[in-house]
Scaffold this motif. Sequence first.
Motif, mmCIF file in Angstrom:
data_model
loop_
_atom_site.group_PDB
_atom_site.id
_atom_site.type_symbol
_atom_site.label_atom_id
_atom_site.label_comp_id
_atom_site.label_asym_id
_atom_site.label_seq_id
_atom_site.Cartn_x
_atom_site.Cartn_y
_atom_site.Cartn_z
ATOM 1 N N GLU A 80 -64.634 63.025 -17.712
ATOM 2 C CA GLU A 80 -63.512 63.050 -18.736
ATOM 3 C C GLU A 80 -63.164 61.903 -19.243
ATOM 4 N N LEU A 81 -63.069 60.750 -18.435
ATOM 5 C CA LEU A 81 -62.502 59.455 -19.014
ATOM 6 C C LEU A 81 -63.628 58.757 -19.477
ATOM 7 N N GLY A 82 -64.910 59.312 -19.795
ATOM 8 C CA GLY A 82 -65.781 58.349 -20.823
ATOM 9 C C GLY A 82 -66.784 57.555 -20.032
ATOM 10 N N LEU A 137 -63.673 63.809 -12.980
ATOM 11 C CA LEU A 137 -62.632 62.769 -13.869
ATOM 12 C C LEU A 137 -63.320 61.866 -14.391
ATOM 13 N N ALA A 168 -60.429 54.360 -16.752
ATOM 14 C CA ALA A 168 -59.103 54.843 -17.747
ATOM 15 C C ALA A 168 -59.182 53.583 -18.652
ATOM 16 N N GLN A 220 -62.021 52.891 -20.823
ATOM 17 C CA GLN A 220 -61.979 53.766 -22.073
ATOM 18 C C GLN A 220 -60.780 53.317 -23.061
ATOM 19 N N LEU A 230 -60.885 55.805 -10.957
ATOM 20 C CA LEU A 230 -60.582 56.529 -12.207
ATOM 21 C C LEU A 230 -59.503 55.449 -13.033
#
Lengths: 249, 249
Positions: free
Chosen positions: B101-103, B98, B237, B240, B233
Amino acid sequence: MREQRRLLIDPVRLGSDPLHQPFALSQGESHYLGRVLRLAAGDSFLVTDGCGQLWQACLERSAMARLEALLAREPVPRPRITLLSGLVRKDQEQLLRLGTELGCDGFQPLICDHSRRDRGNSRLERRQLICCEAAEQCERLWLPRLWPPRPSRQALDTAPSPGLRRFLCVARQQRPGLAAQLAALDPPAVETLQLALGPEGGWSRAELAFAAAAGWQFASLGPHVLRAVTGGLTALALAQQWRGGLLLG
Amino acid sequence: MREQRRLLIDPVRLGSDPLHQPFALSQGESHYLGRVLRLAAGDSFLVTDGCGQLWQACLERSAMARLEALLAREPVPRPRITLLSGLVRKDQEQLLRLGTELGCDGFQPLICDHSRRDRGNSRLERRQLICCEAAEQCERLWLPRLWPPRPSRQALDTAPSPGLRRFLCVARQQRPGLAAQLAALDPPAVETLQLALGPEGGWSRAELAFAAAAGWQFASLGPHVLRAVTGGLTALALAQQWRGGLLLG
């Protein structure tokens, strides 16, 4: 400082005037307190009703306990944050667990055009249990609501109301970021914030057109293509920080 | 619009002047393209080197492929976002997936005072594979770096530098929210943003004192006690979105 472990107990079981009234523990709760936490009669633990109240409780003999003191009472979180998210095959439970930690007040699973089949209602009880466990663990006093899955168009077709703000998150489209759009909201005017996320296969074109006509604002969650769970958690993290910032401010 | 599936291939394998040069596919890649995606000789797919470049590629006979056109070249994302996070027992792989995906641009697992034991280095290869898969799936062109686990004090003891900003996330303390602290940064002055998260058992008092002395700013992630993965996460988030907002602005 390490907190005492807490149990979430349905307010119906606690009664209308619960202080000092003994109440019965379920077999699972007795086992947890006695065997897992190794509490003995007279030992204390915490109880929340999932409706904003936290008590000091005392374990009694023979699977009974008693509430001894009200420790905290929290108002309903405002604005309400609700996540409408396309059912995903494997990660639905993870989304509920992490979403509860992230302050989501309601989960509406969506049966989308690209959703995988799901046993849905048959799993509702297990999914409610996951929300309870997560609420206990993250020390929430309000339990999120969990609705049974609904077809996406039904759920997206909410009547606009003055206090309702609705963002539908999309990938691969040039849309303003969700964080920026949240920052531009006038906080006191918002009662409920609805966030909608598609399933693994994304929204269908028909669903996007339907949502646009129903008045949803479209928002981006960043440059990458997020899986459904990552997208849901990102949206919730941003919404919770936005709401938390309001509380601090 | 559905994107073509992409493979992430180490730039060393592609050579220094890769366009139109055939390169060998591994057995796994051949299987994936031929058996899973059912591509035949002459069919096209996408290749990224994880260093900012994306190509159109063409499958050839006998486990070979060829790059046909450079489709995109992306500069290194700035500021760099690095996550230093206490090793967690079960959810380490989920955090990498994850987080990619969140950079996140770099993962530094920490061996903390409250960390569970971990086989660490022996799992590095598997964990790198997870980052690769997630980068392919979310269409990142830059692969995050993954460092072997280090003792927390070593990793937290980075020398302050003008472009470095460091936030250590804590629960159950009254600290300003991470989102608000990010919003207050002067973006062009930031080269690297380090975010540190404790393990399941939280930071020890000694670690908190060490981090404060080393110049880390403390930040809150909200009112609830987040598990280590949820906290990581959430921090990513927010970072990002902050970085994305800079790019849009």
